[in-house]
Write a protein that holds these residues in place. Structure first.
Motif, PDB file in Angstrom:
ATOM      1  N   GLY A 118       6.138   1.612  -3.963  1.00 39.91           N
ATOM      2  CA  GLY A 118       4.897   1.035  -3.440  1.00 39.91           C
ATOM      3  C   GLY A 118       4.946   0.785  -1.938  1.00 39.91           C
ATOM      4  N   THR A 119       3.797   0.503  -1.361  1.00 34.13           N
ATOM      5  CA  THR A 119       3.705   0.190   0.063  1.00 34.13           C
ATOM      6  C   THR A 119       4.060  -1.274   0.277  1.00 34.13           C
ATOM      7  N   LEU A 120       4.964  -1.516   1.219  1.00 36.30           N
ATOM      8  CA  LEU A 120       5.363  -2.886   1.525  1.00 36.30           C
ATOM      9  C   LEU A 120       4.776  -3.298   2.864  1.00 36.30           C
ATOM     10  N   THR A 121       4.565  -4.597   3.032  1.00 38.07           N
ATOM     11  CA  THR A 121       4.052  -5.045   4.320  1.00 38.07           C
ATOM     12  C   THR A 121       4.964  -6.103   4.894  1.00 38.07           C
ATOM     13  N   LEU A 122       5.017  -6.117   6.213  1.00 42.33           N
ATOM     14  CA  LEU A 122       5.789  -7.107   6.934  1.00 42.33           C
ATOM     15  C   LEU A 122       4.776  -7.894   7.759  1.00 42.33           C
ATOM     16  N   PRO A 123       4.760  -9.224   7.640  1.00 36.78           N
ATOM     17  CA  PRO A 123       3.759  -9.967   8.409  1.00 36.78           C
ATOM     18  C   PRO A 123       4.063  -9.913   9.908  1.00 36.78           C
ATOM     19  N   THR A 124       3.029 -10.020  10.712  1.00 34.62           N
ATOM     20  CA  THR A 124       3.203 -10.089  12.157  1.00 34.62           C
ATOM     21  C   THR A 124       3.928 -11.386  12.485  1.00 34.62           C
ATOM     22  N   ALA A 211       6.432  -1.567  11.642  1.00 34.75           N
ATOM     23  CA  ALA A 211       6.198  -2.020  10.267  1.00 34.75           C
ATOM     24  C   ALA A 211       5.027  -2.998  10.115  1.00 34.75           C
ATOM     25  N   PRO A 212       4.900  -4.024  10.974  1.00 31.97           N
ATOM     26  CA  PRO A 212       3.777  -4.947  10.772  1.00 31.97           C
ATOM     27  C   PRO A 212       2.409  -4.288  10.947  1.00 31.97           C
ATOM     28  N   ILE A 213       2.345  -3.175  11.659  1.00 35.67           N
ATOM     29  CA  ILE A 213       1.055  -2.503  11.840  1.00 35.67           C
ATOM     30  C   ILE A 213       0.854  -1.398  10.808  1.00 35.67           C
ATOM     31  N   PHE A 214       1.885  -0.592  10.630  1.00 33.68           N
ATOM     32  CA  PHE A 214       1.726   0.644   9.858  1.00 33.68           C
ATOM     33  C   PHE A 214       2.166   0.514   8.403  1.00 33.68           C
ATOM     34  N   THR A 215       2.698  -0.626   8.004  1.00 31.41           N
ATOM     35  CA  THR A 215       3.249  -0.830   6.664  1.00 31.41           C
ATOM     36  C   THR A 215       4.481   0.057   6.418  1.00 31.41           C
ATOM     37  N   GLU A 217       6.656   2.497   3.726  1.00 35.34           N
ATOM     38  CA  GLU A 217       6.705   3.247   2.467  1.00 35.34           C
ATOM     39  C   GLU A 217       7.698   4.393   2.583  1.00 35.34           C
TER      40      GLU A 217
ATOM     41  N   PRO B  34       5.100   7.683  -3.204  1.00 36.29           N
ATOM     42  CA  PRO B  34       4.157   6.551  -3.217  1.00 36.29           C
ATOM     43  C   PRO B  34       3.160   6.572  -4.385  1.00 36.29           C
ATOM     44  N   VAL B  37       3.173   4.428  -8.073  1.00 35.12           N
ATOM     45  CA  VAL B  37       2.582   3.140  -8.430  1.00 35.12           C
ATOM     46  C   VAL B  37       1.452   3.348  -9.439  1.00 35.12           C
ATOM     47  N   GLN B 196      -1.883   6.816   9.914  1.00 34.57           N
ATOM     48  CA  GLN B 196      -1.096   5.608  10.168  1.00 34.57           C
ATOM     49  C   GLN B 196      -1.875   4.556  10.964  1.00 34.57           C
ATOM     50  N   GLY B 220      -1.297   3.878   0.320  1.00 32.85           N
ATOM     51  CA  GLY B 220      -0.758   3.262   1.535  1.00 32.85           C
ATOM     52  C   GLY B 220      -1.738   3.261   2.686  1.00 32.85           C
ATOM     53  N   VAL B 223      -3.752   0.210   2.447  1.00 33.36           N
ATOM     54  CA  VAL B 223      -3.025  -0.998   2.833  1.00 33.36           C
ATOM     55  C   VAL B 223      -3.022  -1.135   4.349  1.00 33.36           C
ATOM     56  N   ARG B 224      -2.689  -0.039   5.029  1.00 33.27           N
ATOM     57  CA  ARG B 224      -2.648  -0.074   6.493  1.00 33.27           C
ATOM     58  C   ARG B 224      -4.026  -0.393   7.065  1.00 33.27           C
ATOM     59  N   LYS B 227      -5.373  -4.004   6.557  1.00 37.02           N
ATOM     60  CA  LYS B 227      -4.659  -4.937   7.440  1.00 37.02           C
ATOM     61  C   LYS B 227      -5.181  -4.841   8.875  1.00 37.02           C
ATOM     62  N   GLN B 228      -5.287  -3.604   9.358  1.00 37.19           N
ATOM     63  CA  GLN B 228      -5.699  -3.413  10.752  1.00 37.19           C
ATOM     64  C   GLN B 228      -7.165  -3.813  10.950  1.00 37.19           C
ATOM     65  N   GLU B 231      -7.391  -7.584  11.122  1.00 37.00           N
ATOM     66  CA  GLU B 231      -6.898  -8.099  12.409  1.00 37.00           C
ATOM     67  C   GLU B 231      -7.913  -7.877  13.532  1.00 37.00           C
ATOM     68  N   ALA B 253       0.049  -5.630  -1.834  1.00 40.60           N
ATOM     69  CA  ALA B 253       0.478  -5.468  -0.445  1.00 40.60           C
ATOM     70  C   ALA B 253      -0.576  -5.981   0.533  1.00 40.60           C
TER      71      ALA B 253
END
Lengths: 309, 386
Positions: A118-124, A211-215, A217, B34, B37, B196, B220, B223-224, B227-228, B231, B253
């Motif tokens: 799965g896609t993981l995320t890292l917080p800013t 990572a915080p922007i692009f996630t 995987e 990916p 899932v 991306q 994915g 997800v990206r 998030k963007q 923000e 995610a």
């Protein structure tokens, strides 16, 4: 297309370019100094992201996770060099491509086994989580600005190291003529190891920062690797300065291209045809640019003197 | 004497289960990379269904063979041939992606094996290439997008910014949305698949002045992008309409970045039906994550097979009788109303969904409104079932 959006897109392009530079810097050194084609460089980008994710989930502190991630990425890079790459330096490029491609497949599966598909995320990071109101509607994350600053700082450091220090001198000498450097009594294999470990760490840094922007995987570095190769070919293999300038050019060109291409095609074709052609042209733009540069300057914009292989 | 008796007993025990005719079902889903899932949801739900039937689908002892399509048509084809020729399965359940379904549909249906899609629903299979051996427990691909277009039209949304990946499904999404939407379309942006950095597209959105955003960014990419997008602060200015972008596969995610965003399909885990809620609870207990539409459709595929095999009394040889039993769709679908159209695609209700946070802190989708009742796809009239 007004001037506001043009400026924003320039900013976005520079930010993408800076990230590309971090990946391309290591790649161009390894390719330039050792004449070694390392397809697994994108894997090191991915490893940087996953390691930082792992340390973050343990420490809950971004900077600590980043530092630990970088050290581990460096160690893993050195380990790969010692175990695998060292034995490939004298082989021809096809063997290197095959072996490093194998590493891509292996590591991509490995991260899937460890962290799941799965896609993981890292917080800013908290301190950079704010944003600047750029226009009436658009906020720009401070983190992206910080990314540009870090990239420029790394570029400056690299420039100083390569031009002002003894190691840098050896790297330049190695890029020009590694046999002579070896004959002069320099331990070339240790130099290779340093260059390689450093390159791996830079790629890891790029992955962690992205990572915080692009996630995160599996296989996240594979597409960027291709663009990074375009960058080092345009910039001239083995040249840090070339990689920097080419990365910014490619970043800006790609970003602007995606915004403008469809509109530009709309001037020639009707709307639906433009919608078909525009995005395809935008995807090709950086490769067309590379072909053009190669036509006029086959060694790239800033060839390392003596010519890298 | 004792030895002979023992040998006879052994032989009997070996022949025993084979005499009662077993039901064999092959499941073809992506289990690597990916998209795994999504494949996992299908596999988990299907196994749960078989378990709920005590290992006897349609009252017949059942064996399930799961193979990985790797999201590669040629790989899926080889593995499906293995299922058909080596394992001699009676049903194939698959796939998640339309391109893989396109590769396996011919060999499966030609061998007169029933193929049941738990997700992919390409327009050709719903229309002129509809097939007597193919059934879908999901939807026709365009429908979720049509729901969003209808919703935007009904709500009087004046202008929409569209962004999808630059491949067939992305273009179909735009067509689907336009079917009912007649307002202004400020931009049609197509990004590379696996995109991306959406900063350039987001900058365009901020200047386009559209009332809503329509997007389809599976996996994915979603997800990206979410998030963007969050923000950038645009979430407060534009309504976020999407399909396959904020669902149970991506929400773990996306978390609160997706809160309040809209999706569309024929089911949500929060749907207020006892059968559905029981399924969600059981699924979460067993696998530890919230099932999405993929899981529901796979569970329904098992229910469908169960109902048909039961109706023909376990006789799998009479294909025509089995087909009639399948067409009857005599089972209680987790989504409520369910019937098959002439093209073997469901006639069902469609909802606008909204991302919400549950009391336990996890994120899922909730039904915002019903957009279509007993809705059938737009290709059924092209289907001449032979």
């Amino acid at each position: 297309m007004n001037s506001t959006i043009l400026l924003i897109q320039l900013l976005n392009g520079v930010q993408f370019g800076v990230l590309l530079f971090l990946i391309a810097a290591g790649l161009t050194l390894v390719f330039g100094v050792m004449g070694f084609i390392n397809l697994a460089h994108g894997v090191q980008y991915m490893i940087g992201a996953y390691l930082t994710f792992m340390y973050y989930s343990w420490t809950n502190h971004f900077l600590a996770a980043l530092a630990l991630g970088l050290v581990t990425a460096l160690v893993l890079g050195l380990l790969l060099e010692e175990l695998i790459f060292r034995h490939l330096y004298t082989r021809d490029h096809l063997d290197q491509v095959l072996a490093t491609f194998g590493i891509i497949l292996f590591v991509n599966e490995l991260v899937k086994v460890i962290w799941g598909p799965g896609t993981l995320t890292l917080p800013t990071p908290e301190i950079l989580s704010g944003s600047i109101q750029l226009t009436e509607n658009l906020k720009y994350p401070v983190y992206r600005l910080a990314l540009i600053a870090i990239g420029l700082f790394v570029a400056l450091c690299l420039y100083v190291i390569v031009t002002k220090t003894r190691v840098g001198m050896l790297i330049r000498a190695g890029a020009s003529d590694s046999e002579t450097v070896n004959a002069l009594g320099v331990n070339i294999s240790r130099l290779f190891m340093i260059v390689f470990g450093f390159g791996a760490m830079l790629a890891g840094l790029a992955g962690a920062l992205a990572a915080p922007i692009f996630t995160i995987e599996p296989g996240m570095g594979d597409n960027l690797l291709i663009v990074a190769f375009v960058v080092i070919i345009i910039g001239g293999i083995g040249s840090i300065r070339g990689a920097f300038i080419a990365a910014l050019l490619v970043g800006v060109l790609d970003t602007l291209g995606r915004t403008i291409a469809t509109d530009a095609m709309g001037l020639i074709f009707d709307a639906s045809a433009a919608n078909q052609i525009g995005p395809s042209i935008a995807s090709m733009l950086i490769y067309l640019f590379m072909a053009t540069i190669l036509f006029f300057k086959p060694q790239g914009l800033f060839p390392a003197q003596g010519g890298a292989r | 004497m004792q030895k002979i008796l023992y040998a006879a007993a052994c032989a009997a025990s070996m022949i025993g289960p084979a005499l009662a005719q077993d039901l064999k079902i092959g499941v073809v889903v992506p289990l690597s990379g990916p998209p795994a899932v999504l494949g996992k949801q299908v596999e988990d739900a299907f196994r749960l269904a078989v378990e709920d039937m005590n290992g006897e689908v349609g009252g017949v002892s059942t064996e399930v063979f799961v193979v990985d399509s790797e999201l590669k048509p040629e790989v899926a084809l080889t593995r499906v041939k293995g299922l058909l020729e080596r394992d001699e399965v009676d049903f194939v359940v698959g796939t998640v992606f339309s391109n893989v379904l396109g590769a396996i549909v011919k060999p499966v249906t030609k061998s007169e094996t029933f193929l049941i899609s738990p997700n992919a629903g390409p327009s050709t299979l719903a229309g002129r290439n509809c097939n007597p051996f193919f059934f879908s427990t999901s939807y026709q691909n365009n429908q979720n997008f049509e729901v969003l277009g209808k919703h935007a039209q009904d709500q009087g949304i004046k202008s929409v910014f569209m962004m999808t990946p630059n491949y067939q499904a992305g273009r179909d999404a735009v067509e689907g949305f336009k079917k009912f939407y007649e307002g202004e379309i400020t931009n049609e942006v197509y990004t590379p698949l696996g995109h991306q950095d959406f900063s350039a597209e987001i900058a365009e959105m901020s200047e386009a002045g559209a009332e809503a955003l329509f997007t389809f960014m599976p996996g994915g990419m979603g997800v990206r992008f979410v998030k963007q997008y969050r923000e950038s602060g645009l979430a407060d200015k534009m309504t976020f309409l999407s399909a396959f972008t904020v669902d149970e596969a991506t929400l773990p995610a996306q978390q609160d970045a997706a809160l309040g965003f809209f999706g569309a399909t024929s089911w949500a885990p929060s749907l207020d039906l006892p059968r559905s809620q029981e399924f969600v609870t059981r699924f979460e207990e067993k696998y530890g994550y919230i099932p999405g539409g993929f899981a529901m459709q796979a569970y329904d595929a098992a229910l469908l097979i169960d109902s048909a095999v039961r109706a023909v009394g376990g006789n799998l040889e009479d294909k025509d009788a089995l087909r009639e039993a399948l067409e009857a769709a005599d089972f209680e679908s987790l989504r409520g109303n369910f019937a098959f159209n002439n093209n073997h695609f469901p006639i069902q209700d469609f909802y606008l969904l909204r991302v919400a946070q549950r009391e336990d802190g996890k994120f899922w989708t909730e039904v915002e409104s019903k957009v279509f009742e007993d809705y059938s796809d737009s290709f059924a009239q092209d289907c001449k079932m032979k």
